[in-house]
Design a protein around this motif. Structure first.
Motif, PDB file in Angstrom:
ATOM      1  N   ARG A  73       4.998   7.729 -14.361  1.00  0.00           N
ATOM      2  CA  ARG A  73       4.105   9.252 -14.192  1.00  0.00           C
ATOM      3  C   ARG A  73       4.481   9.600 -12.825  1.00  0.00           C
ATOM      4  O   ARG A  73       4.833   9.088 -12.049  1.00  0.00           O
ATOM      5  CB  ARG A  73       2.743   8.988 -14.755  1.00  0.00           C
ATOM      6  N   THR A  74       4.163  11.212 -12.864  1.00  0.00           N
ATOM      7  CA  THR A  74       4.152  11.580 -11.485  1.00  0.00           C
ATOM      8  C   THR A  74       2.884  11.338 -10.789  1.00  0.00           C
ATOM      9  O   THR A  74       1.880  10.962 -11.474  1.00  0.00           O
ATOM     10  CB  THR A  74       4.413  13.315 -11.655  1.00  0.00           C
ATOM     11  N   TYR A 126       3.714   2.723  -6.419  1.00  0.00           N
ATOM     12  CA  TYR A 126       4.858   3.435  -5.772  1.00  0.00           C
ATOM     13  C   TYR A 126       5.977   2.733  -5.141  1.00  0.00           C
ATOM     14  O   TYR A 126       6.826   3.011  -5.294  1.00  0.00           O
ATOM     15  CB  TYR A 126       4.069   4.599  -4.753  1.00  0.00           C
ATOM     16  N   ARG A 157       4.687  15.972  -7.172  1.00  0.00           N
ATOM     17  CA  ARG A 157       6.048  15.992  -8.098  1.00  0.00           C
ATOM     18  C   ARG A 157       6.555  14.733  -7.997  1.00  0.00           C
ATOM     19  O   ARG A 157       7.539  14.274  -8.938  1.00  0.00           O
ATOM     20  CB  ARG A 157       6.897  17.057  -7.906  1.00  0.00           C
ATOM     21  N   LEU A 158       6.521  13.838  -6.958  1.00  0.00           N
ATOM     22  CA  LEU A 158       7.026  12.531  -6.762  1.00  0.00           C
ATOM     23  C   LEU A 158       6.608  11.637  -7.951  1.00  0.00           C
ATOM     24  O   LEU A 158       5.483  11.668  -8.430  1.00  0.00           O
ATOM     25  CB  LEU A 158       6.773  11.913  -5.500  1.00  0.00           C
ATOM     26  N   ARG A 159       7.838  11.010  -8.332  1.00  0.00           N
ATOM     27  CA  ARG A 159       7.410  10.130  -9.694  1.00  0.00           C
ATOM     28  C   ARG A 159       7.305   8.437  -9.349  1.00  0.00           C
ATOM     29  O   ARG A 159       7.861   8.046  -8.224  1.00  0.00           O
ATOM     30  CB  ARG A 159       8.611  10.297 -10.695  1.00  0.00           C
ATOM     31  N   ARG A 171       0.861  13.489  -9.362  1.00  0.00           N
ATOM     32  CA  ARG A 171      -0.104  14.542 -10.039  1.00  0.00           C
ATOM     33  C   ARG A 171      -0.643  14.153 -11.401  1.00  0.00           C
ATOM     34  O   ARG A 171      -2.075  13.898 -11.335  1.00  0.00           O
ATOM     35  CB  ARG A 171       0.321  15.822 -10.015  1.00  0.00           C
TER      36      ARG A 171
END
Length: 560
Positions: free
Chosen positions: A380-381, A185, A96-98, A383
């Motif tokens: 974007r996440t 990231y 869920r981290l974006r 996932r």
């Protein structure tokens, strides 16, 4: 982290200063990265041009030692990278981290995102290997080497696509995805420079502002140039083969079917010139529109093979191939053949020629493609990012290989081709398939379409690589005056590809790339550990109420 298990973690590093020049020719660039990278690539070019015999002998000897000593390292590293990507995507908390600061939205639509992923990734190689690789494994693969089936038999079809999918599936895109995720990231959440060294900041912190960080970026630039050189070399060979098929003259090819020196020079002048012009226009213009054009032309060519090719055979092969791929993925990704017998030696050689070569190619290509994916994936996440980067391009590769390569195999199995495809050179096999499948006039027309598609893929990949190299050299900055440096790297790529093709053909470029990939493979392993640490510690910070993004850190500091 404090030895007390209840201690609060500190916020992450949100600044990584990289010294850049503020005036002169290198204004906005890191001289400590740009100049050594240019010197290394220039020396390689001069060595190949002025001392071709010594360069050839040295490269062959070095390649033999590296391949034999590090084949296991390449195999297990790529398996490790795939595993990390899937773990980060599947675990709910990390997935869920974006990859973004709060409120950031994706810059590109999903269609344009997928198009750029595909075009900058392996579009050129697929045009060469869509027929070449399935046919090669149809002729020789580990099962044939063991004597459990005959070459060119119906039984050889399934393993032909198992190994084709192995090489063009999650292994390639997992390597790219890992690099892009590790960079994106920390760049978008923590506001670190969009460059390779930033991906290691969770491990080494501010030490990467100095010589260690410079070395990482230099290694990435050199690996990028050599990785893209392989793709360019394959593309030039197929571009020349297409021009010869279209009747542009016998002067394009030598007696052995390889591209002549004049054809290589002319092709590079056209392709690098167009790539440089596109790079000058930036990602949002030239690269985006070329990528969309690539996708449109690719779908048109695939539709042709679906309608007039062996569509039913290809569809059946795709379904069976996907099942076989998933079923054998773990075992094939971890298999390392042993020598010591005639069959064992043959299996080892097959793995070196195919799997290990591909793993080295993907690793060398990873700084460029990973950086490019990071550049276009903001917002974007994890996932969505991982599944988008791994599943969609992989599936496109599989569809392409089964429809185009499946048609070639079906034509050979039925006897219609009568060896005309399987006996052609790898750069000519797609054109040979079209010549068998279509009447002469239509074959000429579609071959011309393939040449155009190949040219747009070459331009997209090359201009993307030039822009990424400048981004690394510019300490992560994508704006500013880049014109002179774009021209330098465009020329350098042309000379690397041209000198190596003329020196020893595509094999010389492959050997150089495998050598260049080795240093970056160690950087890649550290990047994998680094992203695990970054995500894991951020989850702990979120649990403890500690800020994890640069924006949140600034707000937290202002409240103090």
């Amino acid at each position: 982290m404090n030895s007390d298990s209840n201690a609060t973690l500190s916020p992450p590093l949100v600044e990584l200063p990289i010294k850049t020049a503020d005036r002169g020719y290198y204004d906005g660039f890191s001289r400590e990265v740009t100049i050594p990278a240019k010197v290394i690539v220039s020396l390689l070019i001069m060595w190949a041009i002025f001392f071709p015999v010594n360069a050839s002998e040295t490269l062959i000897a070095a390649n033999s030692n590296i391949i034999s000593s590090f084949s296991g390292w390449y195999v297990y590293l790529v398996a490790f990278l795939m595993a990390i990507c899937f773990v980060l995507a599947i675990v709910p908390q990390s997935g869920r981290l974006r990859i973004a600061a709060p409120g950031d939205k994706p810059e590109f639509s999903r269609f344009s995102w997928f198009a750029m992923l595909f075009g900058a990734g392996i579009g050129i190689g697929m045009l060469t290997y869509s027929t070449g690789e399935p046919l090669a494994h149809f002729s020789n693969n580990p099962d044939i080497i063991r004597g459990t089936m005959e070459a060119h038999s119906p039984e050889a079809v399934r393993p032909a696509f198992i190994y084709t999918f192995l090489h063009w599936g999650f292994a390639a895109w997992g390597t790219y995805a890992l690099v892009g995720l590790a960079i994106g990231y920390v760049s978008y959440r923590r506001d670190l420079p969009l460059t390779i060294r930033s991906a290691l900041a969770p491990l080494f912190g501010l030490r990467l502002s100095g010589i260690g960080g410079h070395v990482v970026d230099i290694v990435a630039v050199v690996a990028t140039i050599l990785g893209v050189a392989v793709t360019m070399g394959l593309g030039v060979e197929q571009f020349v083969a297409g021009l010869a098929r279209l009747g542009f003259g016998d002067w394009l090819q030598d007696a052995d079917g390889s591209s002549s020196a004049a054809a290589v020079a002319l092709s590079l002048l056209i392709l690098i010139g167009a790539s440089t012009l596109s790079a000058l226009s930036g990602v949002g213009k030239g690269i985006k529109w070329l990528s969309n054009l690539n996708m449109g032309l690719s779908f048109g060519l695939l539709a042709l093979f679906l309608v007039v090719g062996s569509g039913l055979f290809g569809a059946k092969t795709l379904v069976v191939g996907l099942w076989d791929y998933v079923r054998t993925l773990i075992s094939n990704s971890l298999t390392l053949f042993d020598s010591g017998s005639e069959v064992g030696d043959a299996l080892v050689q097959w793995q070196l020629d195919w799997s290990v070569f591909y793993w080295a190619w993907w690793i060398a290509f990873a700084p460029f493609v990973g950086m490019f994916i990071a550049r276009i994936s903001r917002g974007r996440t994890i996932r969505e990012y991982v599944f988008g980067v791994l599943l969609v391009p992989s599936l496109m590769c599989f569809v392409w290989m089964t429809l185009v390569g499946g048609t070639a195999i079906d034509l050979e199995l039925s006897g219609i081709a009568d060896g005309a495809i399987v006996n052609a050179g790898i750069s000519d096999q797609l054109y040979a398939t079209l010549a068998v499948l279509l009447d002469p006039a239509m074959a000429q027309l579609v071959s011309g379409l393939v040449v155009i598609l190949l040219m747009t893929y070459l331009v997209t990949s090359t201009d993307s690589a030039i822009l990424i190299v400048n981004t690394i050299n510019g300490a992560g900055e994508t704006d500013g005056q880049r014109r002179r440096h774009i021209l330098f790297w465009g020329g350098a790529l042309a000379f690397v590809v041209g000198s190596m093709l003329i020196l020893g053909g595509i094999d010389a470029i492959r050997i150089t790339m495998i050598i260049g990939a080795l240093p970056f493979s160690f950087v890649l392993a550290l990047m994998a550990i680094s992203i695990l640490k970054a995500v894991g510690f951020d989850l702990l910070r979120i649990h403890q109420g500690v800020p994890t993004t640069a924006v949140a850190c600034a707000e937290h500091a202002a409240r103090k």
